[in-house]
Design an enzyme around this catalytic site. Structure first.
Site, PDB file in Angstrom:
ATOM      1  N   ASP A  19      52.096  51.527  43.424  1.00  0.00           N
ATOM      2  CA  ASP A  19      52.063  50.929  42.079  1.00  0.00           C
ATOM      3  C   ASP A  19      50.942  51.521  41.227  1.00  0.00           C
ATOM      4  OD1 ASP A  19      49.882  49.899  43.390  1.00  0.00           O
ATOM      5  OD2 ASP A  19      50.387  47.790  43.107  1.00  0.00           O
ATOM      6  N   CYS A  60      30.581  68.895  54.002  1.00  0.00           N
ATOM      7  CA  CYS A  60      31.865  68.948  53.283  1.00  0.00           C
ATOM      8  C   CYS A  60      32.865  69.839  54.008  1.00  0.00           C
ATOM      9  CB  CYS A  60      31.669  69.512  51.879  1.00  0.00           C
ATOM     10  SG  CYS A  60      30.588  68.523  50.872  1.00  0.00           S
TER      11      CYS A  60
END
Ligand code: BEZ
Length: 229
Positions: free
Chosen positions: A140, A46
């Site tokens: 959108d 990570c």
């Protein structure tokens, strides 16, 4: 990805982040968005991923993509871990911050709601960790792409930028991008588009590859330009 399909409106969740409280749709505004999740703070893969994501933030910004990360730890851990990520990137000033927020999903509420848990990776209490999800959301607010990797496999952020280029191109132009396509390479003309229409839409030229079947479905055209590019 349980519950969330391509084309679905992405949940307008509220979350605490390292940049303060975020309401997701307001955070995105009219930009594209990328949400990427991490199994845990202070873990090696990570740290390399967030370091690379941070170094690529100008590239995401150029494409009008707002970045947000998620890990199932507390805000305090996120702030402490940020210093390690910056040091991994060679940043010596410990007061700097990452160029994107990290969601503090310490109760795993979002991780569960968005189907991000990796059943094979558990913490010391036996609770599942988050997998490495990538969600790309259009202006959108609809889901355009999702990737799901197990905790043990780091992602390739060059590939993520590559798919952003393809998603943004194909949102504006009636083309598709072939295997291993990179921005600037030729693109493919949809198989159902009549030749006359293709000739009008793609004045730079359309060429096809001859195939044993005699069918002219492998049609290419130089990459057309599209907004912001
Ligand atoms: C890592 O980031 O290195 C990692 C985190 C959780 C499980 C496996 C690897």
């Amino acid at each position: 990805m349980p519950g969330l399909l391509l084309g679905d409106v992405f949940p307008n969740f509220e979350a605490e982040t390292t940049f303060g409280k975020v309401k997701f749709h307001d955070f995105l505004g009219d930009s594209w968005g990328i949400l990427f999740s991490h199994p845990r703070d202070y873990t090696p893969v990570c740290t390399t991923e967030l370091g690379r994501a941070s170094r690529l933030s100008d590239e995401f910004c150029k494409r009008k993509v707002k970045m947000i990360a998620l890990s199932i730890d507390t805000m305090e851990d996120h702030h402490g871990w940020t210093k390690d990520i910056l040091a991994y990137n060679g940043v010596k000033d410990g007061s700097c911050s990452l160029p994107f927020p990290i969601i503090a999903d310490s109760k795993r509420e979002l991780a569960v709601a968005l189907g991000m848990l990796d059943p094979d990776e558990r913490d010391k209490d036996g609770m599942p960790l988050t997998a490495r999800c990538v969600f790309i959301i259009g202006p959108d607010k609809r889901l355009k792409l999702s990737l799901l990797y197990p905790a043990t496999t780091g992602r390739n952020f060059d590939e993520i930028l590559r798919v952003v280029d393809s998603l943004q191109l194909t949102a504006h132009r009636r083309v598709s991008t072939p295997v291993d396509w990179q921005a600037g390479d030729s693109v493919m003309v949809p198989p159902n588009m009549p030749e006359e229409e293709a000739a009008t839409l793609f004045p730079a030229g359309v060429y096809h590859k001859d195939l044993p079947s005699g069918r002219k479905y492998l049609r290419y055209t130089p990459q057309p330009s599209y907004p912001h590019h």
